[in-house]
Scaffold this active site. Structure first.
Site, PDB file in Angstrom:
ATOM      1  N   THR A 195       0.856  -1.194   0.000  1.00 37.05           N
ATOM      2  CA  THR A 195       0.000   0.000   0.000  1.00 37.05           C
ATOM      3  C   THR A 195       0.891   1.242   0.000  1.00 37.05           C
ATOM      4  O   THR A 195       1.974   1.220   0.578  1.00 37.05           O
ATOM      5  CB  THR A 195      -0.874  -0.041   1.267  1.00 37.05           C
ATOM      6  N   ARG A 223     -14.004  -7.018  -0.923  1.00 33.88           N
ATOM      7  CA  ARG A 223     -13.403  -6.690   0.386  1.00 33.88           C
ATOM      8  C   ARG A 223     -12.800  -5.280   0.351  1.00 33.88           C
ATOM      9  O   ARG A 223     -12.064  -4.919  -0.556  1.00 33.88           O
ATOM     10  CB  ARG A 223     -12.316  -7.706   0.720  1.00 33.88           C
ATOM     11  N   VAL A 224     -13.109  -4.488   1.360  1.00 31.03           N
ATOM     12  CA  VAL A 224     -12.536  -3.151   1.487  1.00 31.03           C
ATOM     13  C   VAL A 224     -11.844  -3.070   2.841  1.00 31.03           C
ATOM     14  O   VAL A 224     -12.424  -3.462   3.856  1.00 31.03           O
ATOM     15  CB  VAL A 224     -13.636  -2.066   1.378  1.00 31.03           C
ATOM     16  N   GLY A 225     -10.607  -2.591   2.850  1.00 33.08           N
ATOM     17  CA  GLY A 225      -9.869  -2.454   4.105  1.00 33.08           C
ATOM     18  C   GLY A 225      -9.944  -1.034   4.635  1.00 33.08           C
ATOM     19  O   GLY A 225     -10.937  -0.319   4.439  1.00 33.08           O
ATOM     20  N   ASP A 226      -8.869  -0.631   5.285  1.00 30.98           N
ATOM     21  CA  ASP A 226      -8.828   0.690   5.926  1.00 30.98           C
ATOM     22  C   ASP A 226      -8.481   1.827   4.962  1.00 30.98           C
ATOM     23  O   ASP A 226      -8.800   2.988   5.219  1.00 30.98           O
ATOM     24  CB  ASP A 226      -7.753   0.688   7.011  1.00 30.98           C
ATOM     25  N   THR A 245      -0.645   2.040   6.901  1.00 31.33           N
ATOM     26  CA  THR A 245      -0.560   0.796   6.145  1.00 31.33           C
ATOM     27  C   THR A 245      -0.460  -0.353   7.144  1.00 31.33           C
ATOM     28  O   THR A 245       0.004  -0.170   8.264  1.00 31.33           O
ATOM     29  CB  THR A 245       0.647   0.810   5.180  1.00 31.33           C
ATOM     30  N   GLY A 246      -0.919  -1.533   6.743  1.00 31.39           N
ATOM     31  CA  GLY A 246      -0.876  -2.680   7.650  1.00 31.39           C
ATOM     32  C   GLY A 246      -2.169  -3.473   7.545  1.00 31.39           C
ATOM     33  O   GLY A 246      -2.903  -3.355   6.551  1.00 31.39           O
ATOM     34  N   GLY A 248      -5.557  -4.151   7.494  1.00 32.83           N
ATOM     35  CA  GLY A 248      -6.627  -3.170   7.335  1.00 32.83           C
ATOM     36  C   GLY A 248      -7.787  -3.331   8.286  1.00 32.83           C
ATOM     37  O   GLY A 248      -8.360  -2.347   8.774  1.00 32.83           O
TER      38      GLY A 248
HETATM   39  N1  ASP Z   1      -4.085  -1.709   4.773  1.00 36.14           N
HETATM   40  C1  ASP Z   1      -4.195  -2.350   3.489  1.00 36.14           C
HETATM   41  C2  ASP Z   1      -5.486  -3.131   3.440  1.00 36.14           C
HETATM   42  O1  ASP Z   1      -5.809  -3.779   4.413  1.00 36.14           O
HETATM   43  C3  ASP Z   1      -3.030  -3.256   3.218  1.00 36.14           C
HETATM   44  C4  ASP Z   1      -1.684  -2.623   3.458  1.00 36.14           C
HETATM   45  O2  ASP Z   1      -1.565  -1.569   4.036  1.00 36.14           O
HETATM   46  O3  ASP Z   1      -0.694  -3.219   3.056  1.00 36.14           O
HETATM   47  O4  ASP Z   1      -6.125  -3.127   2.417  1.00 36.14           O
END
Ligand code: ASP
Length: 325
Positions: A195, A223-226, A245-246, A248
């Protein structure tokens, strides 16, 4: 938990860029460096010409989306259908306006569409998903591309490998140091996430943040993350800008970007605020392996800047240089 953090000395306009936090394999570090150099040069040039923070973060993230090394834009990781599904968000600290798009399949630069929505949505619409985002983009004159043009050979090959493995791997595991497939005990070189994000304080002291992602590898369609959620994957106000990032699902649970901003509002300096928020996320959210949630962030105010991460590595560019460890 290992936590790496740094205060970045700044003077005047400030630019921080990240290219993902996870156990980034050695053989892709040069590619990450190259992408960060391009993004950094673009951002610095824009800041020097006096561009507003909102324009700079959008431009920098668009460079990373177009580079190919990252899990954003072209080269994103694929979902379980073998399709690239992209999310991005951008926020203007001065006005509090934001725009975000999610689960898009036909946008080459989702961050630019999010930015257009920030203006064109006029506060009535701030977030658009899937086909709605694409229809908005087309109406605004953006080209809709075939999803295949967002898919690289590298990601197609990764998808084929993950098809066998993914059922046994939890998304949270891939942010851990030395992540292994619980079934085979083998290392998980494929389960990365690059990300990208940027925070800026411009020459007028205005702040902005942007984040863009292809999400987690082999995610279920939709799917939707953060990353496209204001307050979670990105946040900016008059005092602070953050991009995260991380993992989500964990970042959204603790509303990480806003947690960091809130600590700074209450008087904590940027670096300890980032440390405390990442520590809270780690302690509060655990994956099925019982280990705490990991991630990373870049943070700036008009007087200070910081980076922090709890993953083995985080790729980033700051006034302290381009780093991938
Ligand atoms: N945070 C992102 C997600 O969960 C992934 C990432 O940051 O690497 O979509």
């Amino acid at each position: 938990m290992d936590l790496v953090s740094d205060t970045i000395a700044i003077s005047g306009a400030t630019l921080l860029v990240h290219g993902g936090a996870w156990d980034i394999p050695d053989d892709v570090l040069d590619d990450h460096r190259d992408g960060l150099v391009q993004a950094w040069d673009t951002g610095q040039a824009a800041l020097e010409t006096g561009d507003p923070a909102l324009d700079v973060v959008t431009e920098v993230v668009a460079v990373l989306e177009g580079h190919g090394a990252f899990d954003a834009g072209c080269g994103s990781m694929l979902n379980q259908d073998g399709v690239a599904e992209l999310d991005a968000g951008v926020m203007d600290g001065q006005t509090g306006a934001y725009g975000s798009v999610m689960a898009t399949k036909r946008l080459r630069h989702p961050v630019q569409v999010a930015r257009r929505l920030l203006d064109a949505g006029e506060g009535q619409v701030r977030m658009l998903a899937g086909e709605g985002a694409e229809r908005f983009a087309a109406a605004e004159g953006f080209e809709l591309v075939d999803n295949n043009t967002l898919v690289s050979d590298r990601e197609r090959e990764r998808y084929e490998r993950l098809r066998d493995q993914a059922a046994t791997v939890h998304t949270s595991d891939s942010f851990l140091p030395g992540a292994v497939d619980p079934k085979t005990g083998e290392r998980l070189p494929d389960a990365g996430h690059d990300t990208v994000g940027c925070v800026v304080c411009d020459t007028d002291g205005h702040l902005a943040a942007a984040t863009s992602t292809g999400g987690t590898p082999f995610k279920p369609p939709g799917r939707v993350g953060d990353s496209p959620l204001p307050g979670a994957g990105f946040y900016a106000d008059e005092d602070v800008a953050v991009s995260c990032t991380g993992w989500g699902e964990a970042i959204a649970a603790v509303v990480l970007a806003h947690d960091i901003a809130g600590r700074i509002h209450r008087g904590t300096a940027a670096e300890p605020a980032a440390r405390a928020a990442l520590t809270r996320m780690h302690d509060r959210v655990t994956g099925p392996s019982g280990r705490g949630a990991r991630g990373g962030c870049i943070v700036c105010t008009s007087t200070e800047a910081a980076i922090a991460y709890t993953t083995p590595r985080m790729a980033r560019a700051t006034d302290d240089g381009i780093r991938v460890g």
